[in-house]
Design an enzyme around this catalytic site. Structure first.
Site, PDB file in Angstrom:
ATOM      1  N   ASP A  52      -6.342   0.724   0.465  1.00 54.47           N
ATOM      2  CA  ASP A  52      -6.429   0.990   1.902  1.00 54.47           C
ATOM      3  C   ASP A  52      -7.828   0.600   2.377  1.00 54.47           C
ATOM      4  OD1 ASP A  52      -8.128   2.955   1.041  1.00 54.47           O
ATOM      5  OD2 ASP A  52      -7.094   4.610   2.033  1.00 54.47           O
ATOM      6  N   LYS A  83       0.834  -1.198   0.000  1.00 55.44           N
ATOM      7  CA  LYS A  83       0.000   0.000   0.000  1.00 55.44           C
ATOM      8  C   LYS A  83       0.878   1.262   0.000  1.00 55.44           C
ATOM      9  CE  LYS A  83      -1.871   1.844   3.665  1.00 55.44           C
ATOM     10  NZ  LYS A  83      -2.644   2.033   4.883  1.00 55.44           N
TER      11      LYS A  83
END
Ligand code: SF4
Length: 222
Positions: A152, A134
């Protein structure tokens, strides 16, 4: 004639009726040109900001980094400052002891393995302590202009509600979204999903009546 819906509520899900291309196009258009909300000038700034953003609002991180980034411009700057002082400097972002340790570990790895420079490749970025896909995709996409799909908590929730994925593992969600969107729009569309989840398709009360996807969204789980 079918009544036009203006608010929230469950819809029966017909997977064949889901039009991901159109949804992605609308979303992309709705948030076009919107920058990442963390302030930064260099890839290192963005790396530090993403560490500080865990469990903290971007607004608060920006208040802290406004002073922090003036004092520390290189990874060696962060290693020179006593860790207790660094903890004080980042304290308002919460979990400051863990975050200070994460910054020190990351900067040490940058110094030892990458000549103090933030690497530009996913594998190298993901090798840094505390940096997962991420964060790596945030840095690739927003600091280096290399397309990447950021997954996310907002992207996970919105993609599921829209029926864009049935996966719960972030890596698999990333793969699903990569298949739906042209490579050159990966960063922009995933950023649009982040913003849409943050401001419209919120966890508790999605504002379906104000949503650009209202007519297309199957509202899975809402
Ligand atoms: S994407 Fe829009 S219509 Fe769908 S659940 Fe979220 S806010 Fe509601």
């Amino acid at each position: 004639m079918e009544k036009k819906r203006s608010g929230g509520g469950k819809r029966a899900v017909d997977p064949g009726a889901i039009r991901p291309g159109e949804m992605m196009r609308l979303l992309d258009g709705a948030y076009k040109g919107r920058r990442i909300e963390l302030d930064f000038k260099t890839p290192l700034d963005l790396l530090i900001a993403t560490i500080l953003a865990a469990q903290c609002t971007d607004e608060r991180v920006n208040r802290v980094t406004a002073a922090l980034f003036k004092k520390h411009k290189t990874s060696s700057d962060y290693l020179r400052v006593p860790v207790e002082k660094l903890e004080e400097e980042i304290r308002p972002t919460g979990f400051y002891r863990n975050k200070a340790r994460a910054i020190v570990n990351c900067c040490r790895a940058l110094e030892e393995d990458f000549d103090g420079k933030v690497p530009r490749r996913m594998d190298d970025l993901a090798s840094l302590p505390g940096v997962g896909r991420k964060t790596a995709n945030v840095i690739l996409g927003h600091a280096f202009g290399t397309p990447g799909v950021v997954v996310d908590t907002h992207v996970t929730r919105v993609a599921a509600r829209l029926g864009l994925t049935r996966e719960i593992d972030p890596n698999r969600i990333e793969q699903d979204l990569m298949r739906l969107v042209p490579r050159d729009r990966w960063t922009a569309v995933s950023h649009a999903l982040v913003l849409h989840g943050r401001y419209v398709c919120k966890a508790r009360k999605p504002a379906c009546g104000e949503c650009v996807l209202s007519e297309l969204c199957p509202r899975i789980g809402v």
